[in-house]
Structures are given as C-alpha cells and as structure tokens.
Design a protein around this motif. Structure first.
Motif, PDB file in Angstrom:
ATOM      1  N   SER A 306       0.851  -1.186   0.000  1.00 50.01           N
ATOM      2  CA  SER A 306       0.000   0.000   0.000  1.00 50.01           C
ATOM      3  C   SER A 306       0.890   1.240   0.000  1.00 50.01           C
ATOM      4  CB  SER A 306      -0.910   0.002   1.238  1.00 50.01           C
ATOM      5  OG  SER A 306      -1.708   1.165   1.278  1.00 50.01           O
ATOM      6  N   VAL A 307       0.661   2.126  -0.954  1.00 52.85           N
ATOM      7  CA  VAL A 307       1.494   3.331  -1.080  1.00 52.85           C
ATOM      8  C   VAL A 307       0.610   4.569  -1.034  1.00 52.85           C
ATOM      9  CG1 VAL A 307       3.195   2.078  -2.455  1.00 52.85           C
ATOM     10  CG2 VAL A 307       1.397   3.398  -3.605  1.00 52.85           C
ATOM     11  N   LEU A 308       1.229   5.704  -0.818  1.00 51.12           N
ATOM     12  CA  LEU A 308       0.514   6.974  -0.848  1.00 51.12           C
ATOM     13  C   LEU A 308       0.354   7.415  -2.298  1.00 51.12           C
ATOM     14  CD1 LEU A 308       2.267   8.890   2.083  1.00 51.12           C
ATOM     15  CD2 LEU A 308       0.549   7.086   2.165  1.00 51.12           C
ATOM     16  N   SER A 309      -0.758   8.038  -2.581  1.00 50.26           N
ATOM     17  CA  SER A 309      -1.027   8.490  -3.948  1.00 50.26           C
ATOM     18  C   SER A 309      -0.032   9.570  -4.353  1.00 50.26           C
ATOM     19  CB  SER A 309      -2.449   9.031  -4.048  1.00 50.26           C
ATOM     20  OG  SER A 309      -2.559  10.241  -3.306  1.00 50.26           O
ATOM     21  N   LYS A 310       0.090   9.791  -5.662  1.00 54.10           N
ATOM     22  CA  LYS A 310       0.968  10.853  -6.172  1.00 54.10           C
ATOM     23  C   LYS A 310       0.518  12.213  -5.641  1.00 54.10           C
ATOM     24  CE  LYS A 310       3.244   7.930  -8.755  1.00 54.10           C
ATOM     25  NZ  LYS A 310       4.607   7.491  -8.368  1.00 54.10           N
ATOM     26  N   LYS A 311      -0.778  12.405  -5.526  1.00 51.03           N
ATOM     27  CA  LYS A 311      -1.303  13.661  -4.995  1.00 51.03           C
ATOM     28  C   LYS A 311      -0.852  13.870  -3.549  1.00 51.03           C
ATOM     29  CE  LYS A 311      -5.712  15.938  -3.897  1.00 51.03           C
ATOM     30  NZ  LYS A 311      -7.195  15.800  -3.920  1.00 51.03           N
ATOM     31  N   THR A 312      -0.899  12.795  -2.752  1.00 49.84           N
ATOM     32  CA  THR A 312      -0.462  12.904  -1.355  1.00 49.84           C
ATOM     33  C   THR A 312       1.027  13.186  -1.282  1.00 49.84           C
ATOM     34  OG1 THR A 312      -2.186  11.364  -0.619  1.00 49.84           O
ATOM     35  CG2 THR A 312      -0.313  11.702   0.855  1.00 49.84           C
ATOM     36  N   LEU A 313       1.809  12.515  -2.113  1.00 54.92           N
ATOM     37  CA  LEU A 313       3.258  12.754  -2.132  1.00 54.92           C
ATOM     38  C   LEU A 313       3.556  14.212  -2.457  1.00 54.92           C
ATOM     39  CD1 LEU A 313       6.247  11.917  -2.173  1.00 54.92           C
ATOM     40  CD2 LEU A 313       5.923  11.170  -4.543  1.00 54.92           C
TER      41      LEU A 313
END
Length: 479
Positions: A306-313
């Motif tokens: 599970s990774v953080l979305s590009k928007k969150t990054l």
C-alpha cells in the motif's frame, strides 16, 4: 558499584547518580517523584506532592534566621530520552549508564539527563546541608517540563512559601538568565490517499547522525533538519524517476532539532542507483556543517504494498518545503538573541494521515501570533487540519530585582568577574510558575551543559562544583 565516588561536589554527584538509576521520561515521573518524597521524609522535611507529581520539600528556617527571606531552589525531574540508533537502552526501565570522561560526565549512547537532574541533585544536597544557615528553603521539582511545562503551569497557588526562586536549568556557567521565550505547538494532520501496487522494489533510505540539539538553545546555529533534508531528497528524486512513497518518519521530540529519519519508497523499476545519487548530492550540500551525517539504503521486494497516492506525495513535499524552520526574527533590543523561531520537529505516517509536529517559540506574544498565522495559512493552502496546544507563557524581564542584583554581586565577589545577564530564546519554567506566583523574584543559573537533548550531552564536572558553591554562597548572602 558507584561510578561517581570522589567526584566533587560529592553529595551533589551522589544524588545525581541515585536519581539516574530511576527512569524519568516525561509523563512517567511517578517513581522519581515518590523517591523525592521519601528523601524529604527521611530528613523530616515538610513534603508536598500533587496529582501531577510535582514535589515541594521544605526545610524550616535555621533558628535565628526566621525573618530571612524564603528561598526556592527549582528544577524539573523529567528528561529528554534520546539514544543512538545502535543502543538497546530502554528509558522506561533501564538506569542511565554514566561515564566519567575526564572533566565530562556523559552517558553511554543516551542523553545524560543533566538537563535537569543536576538541579534536583543540587537541591537535595542543599536541603541536607545543615551548615547552610538560612531562612525557609524549598526544593520545587516539577514534571513534564520537556513536553509542555504542565507541572509548572499546574502548580497550585499558596504551595510555595519563598519569595525568591533560583531556577537551575540554564546551561552556561557565568550567565544569569532573567527572561525567556514562551511557546506553542502545532499538531498537524495531512490527509493521505492510498493505492495498491504489486510486484515492486522497496527502498528504505535512512538519514542519521545529524547534530540535532535543543530547539531553543541551538536553533540559531547551522544544524540540518532531517525532515527538511528527506523532503529535499523526495523532491529531487521526482525530477529523475517515477516512484511512490510508502511511509516517512523523522524526529522524536518536539523540543529537539530532528537528527534522524527515514523514507520507504516503492517502484516497479530498479532505482537504487538513482536514489543513491540523489542522496549523495543532497549530502554534499550539508556535509560542511553536518560532517557526521549519513544515508543508508536498503532494498527488498514486495508482491503487494500500500502506497501513498501521487497527490499525497506532492502535497507532503510542498507542505514540508513551505513550513519554515529555524530563526524567524531577532530581538530589536538585543540583535544577537533570537526573538522567535519554529522547529519542524516530528513527522510520522499514520493510517489515514501524515502527522507533523511543529514547535514555535517567541519572547513577544504578538510576534508568536504572527508566526502562528503564517504557518496556519500554509497549512490551509495544503488542506491540512491542525490544532494549537495551550502553550506556555514567556518569562518577562523584571526591571527591579533584588535577587538579580545580589546574585551579580555574589558572583563578582566569589570569582572576581562579572556575570553575563541575558534573556534566552529557550523556554524556562519561571514564566509558567509566575502565573500563580507573580510576586516571586526569579533568576536562572546553571553549570556548563552541552549538546542537551542528544546522546552527545555532557556536563562539565568542575563547572558543576563552581556553580554549586556559588548557589550556596548566594543563599547564605540572602539570609
């Protein structure tokens, strides 16, 4: 086996060694508080312990000195618990492993707790020394100073009898502190979106061995901030390759400049060499003033993560880049003294948010409010929710102070040189205590204590002896 036998002043270091055996992390001071109460009872002192575990031990006036002014010796019993990454020390149960290193007293890969255990040890030695002839003398030992000053802020009115208070929480011999900054903390939640990736490479990049330091004392020095540096790595890496952020962590104490942290990244490609290249380039920017800093990179694989979305990054990088850290303003009257600052202290990834802790300090309430508004505006633009703590008050300079004048006179007489008078940027409990005790006359002094809030912390032994002798002489001169 005792390690400080023969180290002078012997009773001070005897008590320091004893209290170093008792875990005293902030919010976990019951054991040390109870120990102080038992110490007071053994000496037949008046003892007071409140629900916050603050302790007051009161010795009656020496016969014939009943009309002398009451004096309070004050320090806090909690300590900042920092350790080296390879230390197995458990601050909840293990004693501090003391090491005498020439003229330095330090600990084995942990903070020493000289901040502020040395004040408690000095106060205990003074209370038991019947050769000191004086009026009523009290030891006030407070709790949770290193977190929120809640012990000092919560001390009930009419508990203390003395009208002069000597705080022993300063860190430079020959300096008398007569004012300090107030502060507040911002607890930030940056919302995160997640997605699932399969068959990826995972990379853990760890940053360690920055100098760190006290966010009040060393904030004006050139020190790297691990949260800022790792965000710089993430930013630069985005210009070279595609990756996802799994989690990010940095810092552990709100009043310590963060000296370590890590990010975990995921990519469908092999980007190990690219990460190493970016880390090396970032390190080259800081190595001149952070010579010990190091990056380590570990690689593995995962079938599903599970990774953080590009928007969150993007939101995280932007937020960390825009939040200031370091000196904000300097005092107009004393241009060499920091007036306001902030410390981007802690970052940790939670299930639904990235939690960011920022601590703010200022000796001017209006400037503090301006800094709060500035950061709040940044957070609103980045859709982060946030909450300000209740904070702690500044300690305002007192134009007329009999205690200050006598303290300067005694030091000059004892050591034939002048003390430096200063208002400091770090927070001290004098301002908090004065909320319920506005008539008390305050000063703060202390021995040379270096690299506090880091595992490199050490206390100068000969300085401790001189400051203790000075405090005893000051008490005698006031009686």
């Amino acid at each position: 086996m005792r390690k400080l036998v023969g180290v002078k002043p012997e009773r001070v270091f005897y008590h320091f060694e004893e209290i170093s055996k008792i875990p005293r992390e902030s919010y976990h001071e019951k054991a040390i508080s109870d120990y102080l109460v038992e110490f007071g009872k053994k000496l037949n002192l008046e003892t007071y312990q409140d629900k916050y575990y603050n302790v007051v031990l009161r010795r009656k006036a020496t016969p014939g000195y009943e009309n002398a002014p009451g004096i309070v010796i004050q320090g806090h019993m909690d300590m900042v618990c920092e350790k080296e990454s390879d230390s197995n020390h458990d601050f909840r149960k293990d004693p501090i492993d003391l090491i005498v290193d020439g003229n330095r007293l330090r600990a084995n890969k942990t903070t020493l707790g000289g901040d502020n255990g040395i004040a408690i040890a000095m106060g205990m030695a003074i209370l038991e020394d019947e050769s000191i002839k004086c009026g009523t003398i009290e030891l006030l030992a407070t709790t949770s100073e290193e977190i929120d000053l809640n012990g000092a802020l919560s001390l009930e009115p009419n508990v203390l009898k003395g009208k002069m208070l000597i705080n022993i929480d300063s860190e430079d011999e020959g300096v008398i502190t007569v004012g300090s900054a107030g502060g507040v903390e911002i607890d930030i939640l940056l919302p995160i979106e997640k997605e699932t990736l399969t068959d990826v490479n995972l990379y853990t990049l760890s940053l360690e061995k920055l100098q760190g330091g006290h966010s009040g004392v060393e904030i004006n020095q050139k020190r790297g901030n691990s949260n800022k540096i790792l965000a710089e790595v993430l930013h630069n890496l985005k210009t070279l390759t595609d990756y996802s952020l799994v989690e990010v962590f940095g810092g552990s104490k709100d009043n310590a400049i963060p000296r370590s942290g890590k990010v975990v990244l995921a990519s469908s490609k092999d980007i190990k060499d690219i990460i190493s290249k970016v880390a090396d380039e970032v390190k080259a920017k800081y190595v001149s003033f952070e010579p010990e800093m190091s990056f380590t990179l570990e690689a593995t694989t995962a079938r599903e993560v599970s990774v953080l979305s590009k928007k969150t990054l993007d939101s995280y990088i932007k937020t960390i880049e825009e939040i200031p850290t370091g000196v904000n303003t300097w005092m107009k009257e004393y241009p060499e003294i920091v007036e306001s600052s902030d410390n981007l202290a802690i970052v940790k990834t939670l299930d639904e948010n990235i939690n960011i802790i920022v601590s703010l300090r200022s000796s001017d309430p209006e400037v503090l409010n301006e800094l709060k508004d500035k950061i709040a505006s940044i957070l609103k633009e980045n859709n982060a929710s946030f909450e300000f703590s209740a904070g702690y008050p500044e300690w305002k300079f007192r134009a007329e102070s009999k205690l200050r004048e006598k303290a300067l006179e005694v030091y000059k007489k004892l050591y034939n040189k002048d003390m430096k008078v200063e208002v400091i940027h770090a927070g001290l409990e004098c301002g908090a205590i004065s909320q319920n005790y506005p008539d008390i006359d305050f000063i703060s002094v202390g021995p040379n204590l270096r690299d506090v809030h880091t595992p490199s912390e050490y206390l100068e032994i000969d300085s401790t002896e001189r400051v203790y002798n000075y405090v005893v002489e000051l008490i005698n001169s006031l009686s």
